[in-house]
Structure formats: C-alpha cells, structure tokens
Design an enzyme around this catalytic site. Sequence first.
Site, PDB file in Angstrom:
ATOM      1  N   GLU A 151      -1.884  -3.538 -25.055  1.00 27.40           N
ATOM      2  CA  GLU A 151      -3.224  -4.111 -24.907  1.00 27.40           C
ATOM      3  C   GLU A 151      -3.955  -3.865 -26.212  1.00 27.40           C
ATOM      4  O   GLU A 151      -4.401  -2.752 -26.480  1.00 27.40           O
ATOM      5  CB  GLU A 151      -3.954  -3.466 -23.722  1.00 27.40           C
ATOM      6  CG  GLU A 151      -3.250  -3.656 -22.381  1.00 27.40           C
ATOM      7  CD  GLU A 151      -3.176  -5.105 -21.944  1.00 27.40           C
ATOM      8  OE1 GLU A 151      -3.878  -5.947 -22.547  1.00 27.40           O
ATOM      9  OE2 GLU A 151      -2.420  -5.412 -21.015  1.00 27.40           O
TER      10      GLU A 151
ATOM     11  N   CYS B  62     -12.862  -3.953 -26.817  1.00 27.55           N
ATOM     12  CA  CYS B  62     -11.755  -4.784 -27.305  1.00 27.55           C
ATOM     13  C   CYS B  62     -11.949  -6.255 -26.965  1.00 27.55           C
ATOM     14  O   CYS B  62     -11.466  -7.123 -27.691  1.00 27.55           O
ATOM     15  CB  CYS B  62     -10.427  -4.276 -26.770  1.00 27.55           C
ATOM     16  SG  CYS B  62     -10.300  -4.262 -24.972  1.00 27.55           S
TER      17      CYS B  62
END
Length: 475
Positions: free
Chosen positions: A218, A252
Amino acid sequence: MDITADTTPDELVATHRALRTAWQARRPDLDQRRADLKRLRDAFRAQVPAMDAAIRADFGHRSEHENLISEAMVVIAEIDHALAHLRRWARPRRAAVGWRFWPARAQVRPVPVGVVGILSPWNYPVNLALMPLVSAIAAGNHVYLKPSEHTPRTSAWLRELLAEVFPADRVAVALGGPGVGATFAGLPFDHLLFTGSTAVGRKVMAAAAPNLTPVTLELGGKAPAVICPDFPVDKAAARIATGKWINAGQTCIGVDYVLVDAARRDAFVDAVVAELRARYGDIAGSLDYTRIINEAQHARLQGYLDDARARGLQVIAPFGASPAGAADEVGRLLPPTLVIEPGPDAEVMRHEIFGPILPVLSYTSLDDAIGIIQRLPRPLALYPFTRDEADLARILDGILPGGVTVNDTLVHFGVHGLPFGGIGPSGMGQIHGRHGFDTFSKQLPVLRQAHWAGSDLIKPPYTGKIDRMIRWLAK
C-alpha cells in the site's frame, strides 16, 4: 522485558518461529477468531484515550477529533464489519465442474495462510496497523506487526494493547528502526503487507523475494482532484480542503494537487483560502491543526516551498510562513500553503507532497487535464468533481488509479465493501473487509470425485471407443 526496547535480530527470528509453531499446532477456528476480535474491540475501546495521548505526543500535536475519526472510528468499524460477516466469508463456496467432469463436485475453501507480517507507517499509526491485523486474524492467521519508529509512543502503546489481548505466540509486535524493518521484511512470512513510500516498498519487495513471500504493498503517489466546469467551485473547495488538510496533509490518499478549469482558477483559490481561515482561525493556537511528524519531514516540505519561491511561482500562505526553527512541535507547524501553476519540473510536482502544500493548476480542456494526470505515475486515489456523466466517464476511462471518490475526497477508504489498494507505483494487492480476508487467505480449490468417474475409462491404450471419445471431448 522492556516493551519499548528495539527488537534484536535473534528475537525477530525466534518470535517468528514461535508464531509459526503455534499456528501449525492449532490453527484458530471461527470461534477463536471471533473471540479474539471481540477482545480486541473491547480492549481498544477502553484504551482510546491512551491512544489519543500517545499519537498527540508523537506528533507534537494532532487534532483529537481527527484521531477519533481516522484512527478509533475506522478500526472499531472494521472489527464490527468482520464480526458481522466472518462466518459467511469463511464458508466454502461451490464451484461448477462442467459436464465433462460430471458427477464430480468442487468447492473453494478460504483457508488461513499461516503467519502474516505487517509493516505499518507513522501517518495513521493505529488505523494502518490494526485494520490489516483485523483482516489477518479474521482469516485465521497469526500476526507479527512492526509499527513505525517515527511514532515510538504509539508503537509502544500498540505493543501493550496487543499483549493484553493476544497470547505472545498468536500476535507479536517488533519495535525498532530501518535495520529492524529490513530484517523483519526478510523473514519467511506466509504473507507480508507494507504500507509506506514507493521507494521503501521496492526494498520491502526485494527483501521478501528470496523467500517468495507474497507481498501486498500500500504505497502512495500524487492523487489529483479534477474540478469540471459544471461543479460548484465553493463546494469543491470545501471538500478538497478536508481531503488535503486532515492530518496536515500527511495522508497517502490525500489530495496532492488540483486541476481546475482556467476560467475559475482564481475563484477556486479564493474559496480555498476562505475555507481555511474559517476552519483554523489562529493557526498557531488551533487545536484542530496537526503538526508535521518530525524535523526531517518539515525540512523536506520547506524545501519544496523554497524551490517554488526560487522559481518565481505564486505562493499563497493564508496564515503566513512557517515559524522559524524546527526544534520542537511549534517549529513543526507548517501552515496550509498553495502553489499556483507549478511546472512539471517544480519539486512540488516531482514528488508526492505528503504535507499541507497544495499545487493548483488550470486546464483549458478536460483532455488537457487528463493528459497531465496520465503523464505522472498512476495515483493511489483520484477525485473527480462533476455531475456530468459523460465527463465522469471520460475521466474514469482515461485514468487508472487505486480508488476513486466522486464529488468528495477520502471517503472510499472507509467503505468496507470496497477494496483498497493501488496499482503499479501506488501499490499492489488490496485490503479492507472481505477483500482483506481474501488477501490473507489461500483460496483452496477442492474437487471431490464420485464413486464412478469418466477418468476410469480414459486411459491407454487410446484405441476404439476411447479414441473416439477423446476426439469428441476435444472438439
């Protein structure tokens, strides 16, 4: 044992071995998994104030309400979702065998893979550690977690919390810096999940390769927001402000830059500035605005602004420049800042910003906007703002991100029915809800042959009726 001390290489190996030995001796059944998740939920709820204190201490200051939303709420919701659906997820699923293999029967059985390693980051240090842990536990695995060294108080809190809930040979926590992380990534896990930067993700994948460890990454990237001419600019500004400045931009999937039609660029900038002033007032005294995690990150972000000013770009700082010095949390206050029309060679466009700086670019046509995004690596998130289905289709057909929220930001992360994950430089694999359960499971195909089977007939010598049968089946 000092629960705050770095984990040694020998301890890493021994703990991994203990986790695997215990899992092989007794794999958690559904009742055990549900009991584990319920204990985790109860212990976590009781420890939310301590969690909040640890995170705020690590950041110097972080909004208590953002901790409750982005850490506590999503973790509890993930546990509740897993508890509500676990029995259905774990149920074997029938699979068609086709008439050629009749009367055999087939099914797919989700089975745990073994010991799952989780390398979690500092920006959401609880959420991004515990959400994949919930999926791994739900799938019947044992877990070894290595949280970030940049949030040491929160990492120690996680270790205490999980030691209270789980036996040491079912869930363990390793502490330490990059050296510990590198050794951790090289352990022979049955699955390894890493959340962090693309650069470190490459190193994690390389460390896992000798063991052929399956890896879920991720990562991040430059997540764009695209405001189409039909969407109200004030509403877009408000929603983008949330997606950009929650956690001071250290997200993110946070908005990395904005593309807005040229005729409304200045109106958008004015709307963002008004939104920021209404939200934060006196920025230095605001309880709702988070600090930058450490001096190195602050210096990196300040360097982007210095580069923009050196290029002669328009830099808009509604609350003034960052306070001088970075010796403490006051110095790590970096106020929201906009950079107008940076070129592709500007530092703010060459890197994922991961901070409270928002580049604003104008476009003359939607194809122009799509082209700008296509020239950059595939992002982890995309935020189109439009009510025109044709324009939305053009954007979705032209760009391949990790995930999309239309006419808002961030929200797709919290929807348990949606997979979360990137593609290429923004990551690989997917987690959350059923998708996380499946990631940490082996989808085991099982075919059961009947008492009588066609394979009893199809054997050498391939002559006569057998020859004709094979030729007929192969048509």
